[in-house]
Design a protein around this motif. Structure first.
Motif, PDB file in Angstrom:
ATOM      1  N   TYR A 180      41.662  41.223  47.981  1.00  0.00           N
ATOM      2  CA  TYR A 180      42.988  40.607  47.889  1.00  0.00           C
ATOM      3  C   TYR A 180      42.920  39.309  47.106  1.00  0.00           C
ATOM      4  O   TYR A 180      43.777  39.026  46.264  1.00  0.00           O
ATOM      5  N   TRP A 181      41.911  38.487  47.385  1.00  0.00           N
ATOM      6  CA  TRP A 181      41.787  37.220  46.660  1.00  0.00           C
ATOM      7  C   TRP A 181      41.483  37.440  45.184  1.00  0.00           C
ATOM      8  O   TRP A 181      41.920  36.658  44.337  1.00  0.00           O
ATOM      9  N   VAL A 182      40.723  38.479  44.865  1.00  0.00           N
ATOM     10  CA  VAL A 182      40.481  38.792  43.453  1.00  0.00           C
ATOM     11  C   VAL A 182      41.805  39.071  42.749  1.00  0.00           C
ATOM     12  O   VAL A 182      42.059  38.592  41.634  1.00  0.00           O
ATOM     13  N   ALA A 183      42.686  39.848  43.425  1.00  0.00           N
ATOM     14  CA  ALA A 183      43.982  40.179  42.834  1.00  0.00           C
ATOM     15  C   ALA A 183      44.872  38.949  42.724  1.00  0.00           C
ATOM     16  O   ALA A 183      45.489  38.704  41.673  1.00  0.00           O
ATOM     17  N   ARG A 184      44.938  38.171  43.803  1.00  0.00           N
ATOM     18  CA  ARG A 184      45.874  37.041  43.825  1.00  0.00           C
ATOM     19  C   ARG A 184      45.387  35.858  43.011  1.00  0.00           C
ATOM     20  O   ARG A 184      46.160  35.257  42.246  1.00  0.00           O
ATOM     21  N   HIS A 185      44.136  35.475  43.193  1.00  0.00           N
ATOM     22  CA  HIS A 185      43.619  34.259  42.554  1.00  0.00           C
ATOM     23  C   HIS A 185      42.835  34.540  41.277  1.00  0.00           C
ATOM     24  O   HIS A 185      42.425  33.596  40.598  1.00  0.00           O
ATOM     25  N   GLY A 186      42.627  35.813  40.980  1.00  0.00           N
ATOM     26  CA  GLY A 186      41.932  36.183  39.756  1.00  0.00           C
ATOM     27  C   GLY A 186      42.860  36.818  38.753  1.00  0.00           C
ATOM     28  O   GLY A 186      43.248  36.206  37.763  1.00  0.00           O
ATOM     29  N   LEU A 187      43.284  38.057  39.024  1.00  0.00           N
ATOM     30  CA  LEU A 187      44.135  38.789  38.092  1.00  0.00           C
ATOM     31  C   LEU A 187      45.493  38.112  37.914  1.00  0.00           C
ATOM     32  O   LEU A 187      45.960  37.917  36.785  1.00  0.00           O
ATOM     33  N   PHE A 188      46.151  37.753  39.035  1.00  0.00           N
ATOM     34  CA  PHE A 188      47.478  37.140  38.950  1.00  0.00           C
ATOM     35  C   PHE A 188      47.438  35.810  38.224  1.00  0.00           C
ATOM     36  O   PHE A 188      48.264  35.520  37.362  1.00  0.00           O
ATOM     37  N   ARG A 189      46.455  34.961  38.556  1.00  0.00           N
ATOM     38  CA  ARG A 189      46.379  33.629  37.943  1.00  0.00           C
ATOM     39  C   ARG A 189      45.959  33.677  36.485  1.00  0.00           C
ATOM     40  O   ARG A 189      46.052  32.682  35.775  1.00  0.00           O
ATOM     41  N   SER A 190      45.504  34.837  36.017  1.00  0.00           N
ATOM     42  CA  SER A 190      45.145  34.993  34.617  1.00  0.00           C
ATOM     43  C   SER A 190      46.353  35.366  33.759  1.00  0.00           C
ATOM     44  O   SER A 190      46.269  35.366  32.523  1.00  0.00           O
TER      45      SER A 190
END
Length: 267
Positions: free
Chosen positions: A91-101
């Motif tokens: 979930y954090w990869v999606a929220r703080h990784g993919l989304f923030r990119s």
């Protein structure tokens, strides 16, 4: 024993400064400063700026993706999975990784559809009066975005923290309180050199798994006992609030006063 200021003390400060007098836990050190001054102390070193400069966010995923630093990405994911489980880490990869990119405009568009954003008490403060909500909305529209001349997403978070109005107020209030007892407060973590150092830190060095201020703790690991270095909790200041709001009548009186001043909504 923390200093427990009576309610009249806060009212007197408002009358003197015409400013927010601070929370009860913010006055807890006042008695200690007075004792130090009586013993001849003239300067105290504090940790102001430590949260802003050394506390981390999980935007280390976005930094790793943008840098294509797969080793750092894997290390961060491994630490999160070990501390919180695979589901939370993904979930954090999606929220703080993919989304923030994603581009900022697209991030804002996605947030506008989020029910969690709409329910957030700070982003949609239904507890404020209509007048103050309108003023807040206008100020948010007028506030320019923080300049994006940064090389990493984590740097933006650091800039947001350093420009936080409440943090600025608390730091100014510390200066006022120490000056009142004849002591000068100095904050090494807000010095120019330390801020330059903090800006250059990759986010993964601030937060790793369930260890916040990771670099700080690692630097002091040979000095601090394990009971301190591995502690994951902070002191609870609820007792200082309870001494002020000792019964329902006190709470109701404060809410009525703020509502009468057209600050809070009665809804």
């Amino acid at each position: 024993e923390p200093y427990r200021a009576p309610q009249g003390w806060f009212r007197h400060r408002v009358e003197q400064t015409w400013d927010f007098p601070g929370y009860p836990n913010g006055t807890a050190s006042t008695g200690l400063w007075s004792q130090l001054q009586q013993r001849g102390t003239r300067v105290v070193i504090n940790g102001e700026g430590g949260d802003e400069c050394l506390a981390g966010t999980r935007t280390y995923y976005a930094e790793a993706l943008l840098d294509r630093d797969w080793q750092s990405f894997a290390q961060s994911f491994s630490a999160d999975r070990a501390a919180f489980g695979s589901g939370q880490a993904v979930y954090w990869v999606a929220r703080h990784g993919l989304f923030r990119s994603l581009p900022l405009g697209l991030q804002d568009a996605i947030r506008s559809f989020s029910t969690a954003e709409l329910r957030h008490p700070l982003r949609n403060p239904q507890w404020l009066s209509d007048r103050l909500r309108k003023i807040l909305a206008q100020r948010r529209r007028d506030r320019p975005r923080i300049a994006m001349a940064t090389s990493r997403p984590g740097q933006k978070g650091l800039l947001v923290g350093l420009q936080n109005a409440f943090s600025d107020h608390m730091m100014e209030d510390t200066d006022r309180l120490t000056a009142r007892v004849g002591i000068e407060a100095r904050s090494p973590m807000l010095s120019k050199r330390f801020l330059q150092f903090a800006v250059l830190l990759p986010e993964r060095m601030r937060l790793s798994g369930n260890t916040d201020k990771y670099l700080h703790i690692m630097a002091l690991s040979h000095v601090l006992p394990d009971s301190v270095a591995k502690r994951r909790t902070k002191a609870n200041f609820i007792s200082t609030f309870r001494s002020q709001l000792h019964d329902n009548a006190s709470v109701i009186a404060i809410i009525d006063e703020l509502s009468s001043a057209n600050w809070l909504s009665r809804r």
